[in-house]
Design an enzyme around this catalytic site. Sequence first.
Site, PDB file in Angstrom:
ATOM      1  N   ASP A 138       0.706  -1.211   0.308  1.00 26.57           N
ATOM      2  CA  ASP A 138      -0.361   0.015   0.460  1.00 26.57           C
ATOM      3  C   ASP A 138       0.810   1.369   0.443  1.00 26.57           C
ATOM      4  OD1 ASP A 138      -2.149  -1.632   0.253  1.00 26.57           O
ATOM      5  OD2 ASP A 138      -2.399  -1.348   2.592  1.00 26.57           O
ATOM      6  N   LYS A 139       0.125   2.373  -0.485  1.00 23.53           N
ATOM      7  CA  LYS A 139       1.294   3.851  -0.249  1.00 23.53           C
ATOM      8  C   LYS A 139       1.970   4.125   1.050  1.00 23.53           C
ATOM      9  CE  LYS A 139       0.042   8.752  -0.707  1.00 23.53           C
ATOM     10  NZ  LYS A 139      -0.750   9.051  -1.067  1.00 23.53           N
TER      11      LYS A 139
END
Length: 316
Positions: A138-139
Amino acid sequence: MIEQLELDVQVPADLAGLRLDQAAAELIPDYSRARLQAWIKSGQLTVNGAVAKPKDKLFGGEQLQLRAQLEAQGEWRPEAMDLDIVYEDASLLVLNKRAGLVVHPAAGNPDGTLLNGLLHHCPALELIPRAGIVHRLDKDTSGLMVVAKTLPAQTSLVAQLKARSVSRQYDAIVQGVLSGGGTVDAPVGRHRQNRLKMAVLDFGGKEAITHYRVQERFRAQTLVRCKLETGRTHQIRVHMAHIRHPLVGDPLYGGRPRLPAEAPAELVQALQSFPRQALHAAELALVHPDSGEEMHWSAPMPEDMLQLLELLRADI
């Protein structure tokens, strides 16, 4: 950039009766079944010099000829970027992704992603689907990722991920005090109402298994080590929230932070304003696609999580 592949192989008698795509997968294992089927359909993988269909049966003794062109897999733009590369050879690249970096371009992030940086670092990755990215973080999750630099390496890594033989371990700071470790075996799928979220689903979810163990307990938080058996989107975040111990700082699944009674103002501020989910991919192990050697990498915990842990330890 275009790369030409040339390969000739004879079908042995013990593969007689197989479909062309099945035999090709046995004889040319460096490439995925889907890619081989595409080459057959486009006439780049022929039988005795003639175009055939993937389902055509073979008798043994035929000559398979591969004359394929590898072309750019997307129109992404290379961008200069500081990458924390912890290992690289001709087939693999392992990096420590910083929090805040999006892995792959999408509607809201057309550039400035890890993929753009990888293309600048290694232009040949444009020939590999998704620039060799075989799994994502995830970012706002930091830590280790592996990237395939060749199609055979990609095929091997995807097979290892599917077989669940790649070891991925994460450090997470969660809300609440866990009494011990355990396993969350709960299917995960898209949330019924909020399409930006994932959720544990009774029906329609994909199998998802997370093992976790306690590393350190604090008054209202716990440091845990999570090991993925599967790799669903947001899996650790969803599973820890499911057992009512969401990650500190998680904007989607975290809820209100749990504050220790009469905690110092500095700790309260840190817990309330932690800027991301406190999750770091700390350990990665896999079999090297070329050598067959078991390889292992680790990445130190990032500074923001270390600082939070210092405050939590001081509060005990």
